[in-house]
Design a protein around this motif. Structure first.
Motif, short mmCIF file in Angstrom:
data_model
loop_
_atom_site.label_atom_id
_atom_site.label_comp_id
_atom_site.label_asym_id
_atom_site.label_seq_id
_atom_site.Cartn_x
_atom_site.Cartn_y
_atom_site.Cartn_z
N PHE A 11 -48.66 -33.80 91.66
CA PHE A 11 -48.03 -32.52 92.00
C PHE A 11 -48.18 -32.24 93.49
CE2 PHE A 11 -48.68 -27.94 92.74
CZ PHE A 11 -47.44 -27.46 92.36
N ALA A 12 -49.37 -32.49 94.03
CA ALA A 12 -49.60 -32.22 95.45
C ALA A 12 -48.72 -33.08 96.34
CB ALA A 12 -51.08 -32.47 95.78
N GLN A 13 -48.48 -34.32 95.94
CA GLN A 13 -47.69 -35.23 96.76
C GLN A 13 -46.19 -35.01 96.63
OE1 GLN A 13 -48.86 -37.45 99.02
NE2 GLN A 13 -50.90 -36.65 98.59
N ARG A 14 -45.70 -34.69 95.44
CA ARG A 14 -44.26 -34.68 95.19
C ARG A 14 -43.62 -33.29 95.13
NH1 ARG A 14 -43.68 -37.52 89.77
NH2 ARG A 14 -41.49 -37.01 90.14
N TYR A 15 -44.44 -32.27 94.80
CA TYR A 15 -43.84 -30.96 94.56
C TYR A 15 -44.39 -29.84 95.44
CZ TYR A 15 -41.81 -33.10 90.41
OH TYR A 15 -41.10 -33.91 89.57
N TRP A 16 -45.68 -29.85 95.72
CA TRP A 16 -46.29 -28.75 96.46
C TRP A 16 -45.54 -28.50 97.78
CZ3 TRP A 16 -49.21 -24.63 96.34
CH2 TRP A 16 -49.77 -24.13 97.52
N ALA A 17 -45.01 -27.27 97.90
CA ALA A 17 -44.28 -26.82 99.10
C ALA A 17 -43.03 -27.66 99.35
CB ALA A 17 -45.18 -26.86 100.33
N GLN A 18 -42.53 -28.39 98.35
CA GLN A 18 -41.37 -29.25 98.55
C GLN A 18 -40.25 -29.00 97.54
OE1 GLN A 18 -42.50 -33.53 99.20
NE2 GLN A 18 -44.57 -32.72 98.84
N ALA A 19 -40.59 -28.93 96.26
CA ALA A 19 -39.54 -28.90 95.23
C ALA A 19 -40.00 -28.13 94.01
CB ALA A 19 -39.15 -30.34 94.83
N PRO A 20 -39.06 -27.51 93.29
CA PRO A 20 -39.42 -26.80 92.05
C PRO A 20 -39.86 -27.78 90.97
CG PRO A 20 -37.23 -26.15 92.85
CD PRO A 20 -37.63 -27.38 93.60
N LEU A 21 -40.64 -27.27 90.03
CA LEU A 21 -41.08 -28.08 88.89
C LEU A 21 -41.08 -27.20 87.65
CD1 LEU A 21 -42.24 -30.66 87.64
CD2 LEU A 21 -44.53 -29.81 88.24
N VAL A 33 -31.97 -20.87 101.77
CA VAL A 33 -31.14 -20.66 102.96
C VAL A 33 -32.02 -20.78 104.21
CG1 VAL A 33 -29.49 -19.19 101.76
CG2 VAL A 33 -31.46 -18.13 102.89
N LEU A 34 -33.34 -20.65 104.02
CA LEU A 34 -34.32 -20.84 105.09
C LEU A 34 -35.55 -21.51 104.48
CD1 LEU A 34 -35.29 -20.31 108.04
CD2 LEU A 34 -36.28 -18.17 107.18
N PRO A 35 -35.72 -22.80 104.71
CA PRO A 35 -36.89 -23.47 104.13
C PRO A 35 -38.20 -22.91 104.71
CG PRO A 35 -35.24 -25.06 104.86
CD PRO A 35 -34.83 -23.74 105.42
N ASP A 36 -39.19 -22.80 103.87
CA ASP A 36 -40.54 -22.38 104.28
C ASP A 36 -40.55 -21.11 105.11
OD1 ASP A 36 -41.67 -24.70 103.07
OD2 ASP A 36 -41.16 -25.87 104.83
N PRO A 37 -39.97 -20.02 104.61
CA PRO A 37 -39.97 -18.78 105.40
C PRO A 37 -41.38 -18.23 105.60
CG PRO A 37 -39.31 -18.34 103.14
CD PRO A 37 -39.39 -19.83 103.27
N HIS A 85 -43.75 -16.59 99.69
CA HIS A 85 -44.93 -17.28 99.18
C HIS A 85 -44.49 -18.16 98.01
CE1 HIS A 85 -44.70 -13.26 97.21
NE2 HIS A 85 -44.74 -14.00 96.13
N ASP A 86 -45.26 -19.19 97.73
CA ASP A 86 -44.98 -20.04 96.58
C ASP A 86 -45.25 -19.25 95.30
OD1 ASP A 86 -45.08 -21.74 98.79
OD2 ASP A 86 -45.75 -23.43 97.59
N VAL A 87 -44.67 -19.70 94.19
CA VAL A 87 -44.77 -18.96 92.93
C VAL A 87 -44.96 -19.92 91.76
CG1 VAL A 87 -43.45 -17.59 91.27
CG2 VAL A 87 -43.43 -16.94 93.67
N PHE A 88 -45.90 -19.57 90.88
CA PHE A 88 -45.96 -20.15 89.54
C PHE A 88 -45.52 -19.06 88.57
CE2 PHE A 88 -49.08 -22.87 91.67
CZ PHE A 88 -48.75 -24.13 91.17
N TYR A 108 -42.72 -23.78 88.71
CA TYR A 108 -43.25 -23.69 90.07
C TYR A 108 -42.09 -23.64 91.05
CZ TYR A 108 -44.93 -25.19 94.63
OH TYR A 108 -45.18 -25.28 95.99
N LEU A 109 -42.13 -22.68 91.99
CA LEU A 109 -41.11 -22.54 93.02
C LEU A 109 -41.77 -22.49 94.39
CD1 LEU A 109 -38.78 -19.76 91.53
CD2 LEU A 109 -38.36 -22.24 91.58
N PRO A 110 -41.43 -23.42 95.29
CA PRO A 110 -41.91 -23.29 96.67
C PRO A 110 -41.26 -22.07 97.33
CG PRO A 110 -41.10 -25.52 96.22
CD PRO A 110 -40.65 -24.64 95.09
N ARG A 111 -41.90 -21.51 98.32
CA ARG A 111 -41.34 -20.35 99.00
C ARG A 111 -39.98 -20.71 99.60
NH1 ARG A 111 -43.74 -20.65 104.69
NH2 ARG A 111 -44.94 -22.59 104.64
N GLY A 112 -39.09 -19.73 99.56
CA GLY A 112 -37.75 -19.93 100.10
C GLY A 112 -36.70 -20.21 99.05
#
Length: 452
Positions: A34-44, A188-192, A169-172, A226-230
């Motif tokens: 999860f840390a490598q593939r999804y954290w702050a990168q992609a929804p899961l 529309v804005l990655p990593d706001p 912020h990221d969300v579970f 899981y949703l990364p911010r943005g």
């Protein structure tokens, strides 16, 4: 993305709960993956069937009723919204009655009326008010390394509390009851950053929300998202009341660290110097020149800096982050009772999530807590290292102290809320299963009473 379980089964019936880390309660893949593939990168998206558990031990419809009708909540610990707009607090609160001068305590009858009329109830900061989520939030923040907040959203059937938007912020998302239809769109804005909120990009958000979603899914009880911010998201309750938890993760970013480095350069005389008299701040070209000069000076200053500048900045970052995360709760009266009845063999352990920092100051050792410090003489240093190891210990194991000193130190640790009584798991004796004789008189295997 994993496909949703079409049955909507919670996956918990007849199955023992999983005793995993807090992160593993929200995902079905390995935490490192999860840390490598999804954290702050992609929804899961993870289904209840994949999690093999549900979240009923954390929150439920009964939890909502208790919080609203019995806990005396006040704003901002709750809010209500309808058709994408936040309602006035007067529509669901009133005065506290005799003996109370407050005017914003939750009114359960008003909440009932608003829910019946289609409004969404938001219970905020449950990581501060609801015991199972106080513990879970503290443990999750410790594992993630970032502060968390936990809100609950209670939405009547066929209603939507908020229009499509993104969070900074990221969300579970943990679905507790009912079902909710989620539509997820690319950012529309990655990593706001915290100040880069969606309402400043309202037109872009509306345009993106009108496009085909990246995820279009129905969350059922026990599902997690899981949703990364943005990432844009909107959710609509289906044919019954929906309850879900939103766990917001407020990440520390490189931008935060860069700001600390700028602050660390305040001792540079050139950067502190005033701009020339008569400077025209409306002259873009002139100001751009001054900015380039300041930027170059900052680069030079940081390039010449030794390790201590970076260590000083790191020492400021640590307490700021720790101060945003609540450690495990303590019971004040139980702590005082434990200190009064302490004996040399009483097991103790560092308060989970506290993260104290130990430093030497002259001839003393100083333990920095959330917003206070505790000083200790040199001879206690070795004992403090045992305490900070996080392993259970007893007073008679503290080195370089006599019997009386060991108890004095242990009692002070309890009174300061640094340690708590340790709960030592009971040893469960091994049970040898009964066996039935086989046709040849030997063991045929474990006897069963289920007809299998």
């Amino acid at each position: 993305m994993p496909a949703l379980d079409s049955t909507g089964a919670s996956g918990s019936a007849g199955r023992p709960p999983r005793h995993w880390s807090p992160v593993q309660r929200c995902i079905a893949i390995d935490a490192d993956d999860f840390a490598q593939r999804y954290w702050a990168q992609a929804p899961l998206l993870t289904t209840a069937a994949e999690l093999n558990d549900d979240f009923s031990d954390l929150f439920s419809a009964d939890s909502v009723d208790e919080l609203v009708s019995e806990r005396g909540l006040r704003t901002p610990f709750l809010r209500m919204a309808k058709n994408g707009s936040v309602l006035s607090s007067a529509s669901f609160t009133r005065g506290g009655g005799a003996g109370a001068t407050i005017t914003d305590q939750v009114a359960d009858d008003k909440v009932l009326a608003q829910l019946a009329g289609g409004a969404t109830l938001v219970l905020q900061a449950l990581h501060r008010t609801w015991p199972p989520l106080v513990r879970f939030g503290s443990e999750l923040a410790a594992e993630l390394g970032h502060p968390v907040q936990i809100n609950a959203y209670i939405t009547p059937p066929q209603n939507q509390g908020f229009a499509s938007h993104y969070d900074t912020h990221d969300v579970f998302v943990l679905q507790i009851a009912g079902t909710k239809h989620w539509r997820i769109h690319e950012p529309v804005l990655p990593d706001p950053l915290p100040h880069q909120t969606w309402d400043g990009r309202r037109a872009q958000v509306q345009d993106r929300a009108a496009q085909a979603p990246a995820i279009d899914a129905l969350l059922r009880p026990g599902d997690a998202l899981y949703l990364p911010r943005g990432y844009l998201h909107s959710a609509v309750a289906q044919g019954e009341l929906s309850i879900h938890l939103t766990i917001g993760v407020h990440p520390l970013t490189g931008y935060d660290l860069a700001r600390e480095l700028i602050a660390a350069a305040e001792d540079d005389p050139e950067l502190r110097r005033s701009l020339p008299m008569g400077v025209d701040v409306t002259d873009v070209d002139a100001m751009a020149t001054h900015l380039r000069q300041a930027a170059q000076r900052l680069v030079d200053r940081l390039g010449q800096a030794g390790p201590e500048l970076y260590r000083a900045a790191a020492r400021r970052v640590g307490p700021q982050q720790v101060g945003q995360t609540r450690p495990a709760p303590i019971a004040p009266l139980a702590q005082l009772r434990a200190a009064a009845t302490l004996d040399p063999q009483t097991p103790l352990v560092l308060r989970p999530g506290l993260r104290p920092r130990l430093r030497q100051q002259g001839e003393k050792w100083v333990l920095s807590l959330i917003d206070s410090t505790v000083s200790w003489p040199e001879q206690v240093h070795a004992a403090l290292l045992i305490v900070l190891s996080g392993k259970a210990f007893t007073a008679d194991e503290l080195p370089n102290l006599d019997d009386a000193e060991q108890l004095v130190v242990a009692r002070r640790l309890l009174r300061e809320g640094i340690v708590i009584p340790a709960v030592i798991p009971a040893v469960i004796p091994t049970v040898i299963p009964a066996v039935a004789p086989g046709p040849d008189g030997g063991a045929a295997g474990p006897a069963t009473d289920d007809g299998g």
